[in-house]
Design an enzyme around this catalytic site. Sequence first.
Site: not given
Length: 208
Positions: A114, A132-134, A152
């Site tokens: 993402t 996923g993000h970050d 994260n």
Amino acid sequence: MIYILGAGGFAREVLNIIIDLGREEDVLGFVEQHSVREGEVLNDKKVYDEKVLDFAPSGTKLTGAIGSPKRRIWIEQLEQKGFEFETLIHPTVVKSRWVKIGRGSILCAGNVLTNNIEIGNHTIINLGCTVGHDVRMGNYVTVSPGVDISGNVTIEDGVWVGIGSTLIEKTKVGKGSYLGAGACVTKDIPPGVLAVGIPAVVKKSIED
């Protein structure tokens, strides 16, 4: 022109990536250290011993198609000799423009990445994973097929993530650790350990 380091199952899967990228004719063959299969033909490409690299044409690149962090030593030796490594991304990979991928990394078919993700050098993300993000992923990480990584998450250098594992949001896996197949990481995993189960628990320390 490109040589594929390794001649096992994952090396043949990496050949598939190159074929799907429309670059089959660029592949010079598979290369093994101390090969006992030199001269064999696998999936229409010849297997060579590593000494062939001493005579590689100028501009030849490599890809480290060995599904283990143990590939690091050989890759570092070859980089010191001046070889460059291809970053290979299968055309079915879905990713935003806010994904940074380091040199020599390999992303197999069916992965979804993402936003605001950083992947280090010579890291492998195998078939059908989600990131996923970050997420921050280090160098020489191996992510097995079917892994789901929430937002994260931090995965440090040399980590092996077993097939079908799940990493819950805001967790961290320490350098050189191994996650067993199907592990569910719900809290931080320290460096240099084997962790298995649902939820993942540390079973033992492991050597580098």
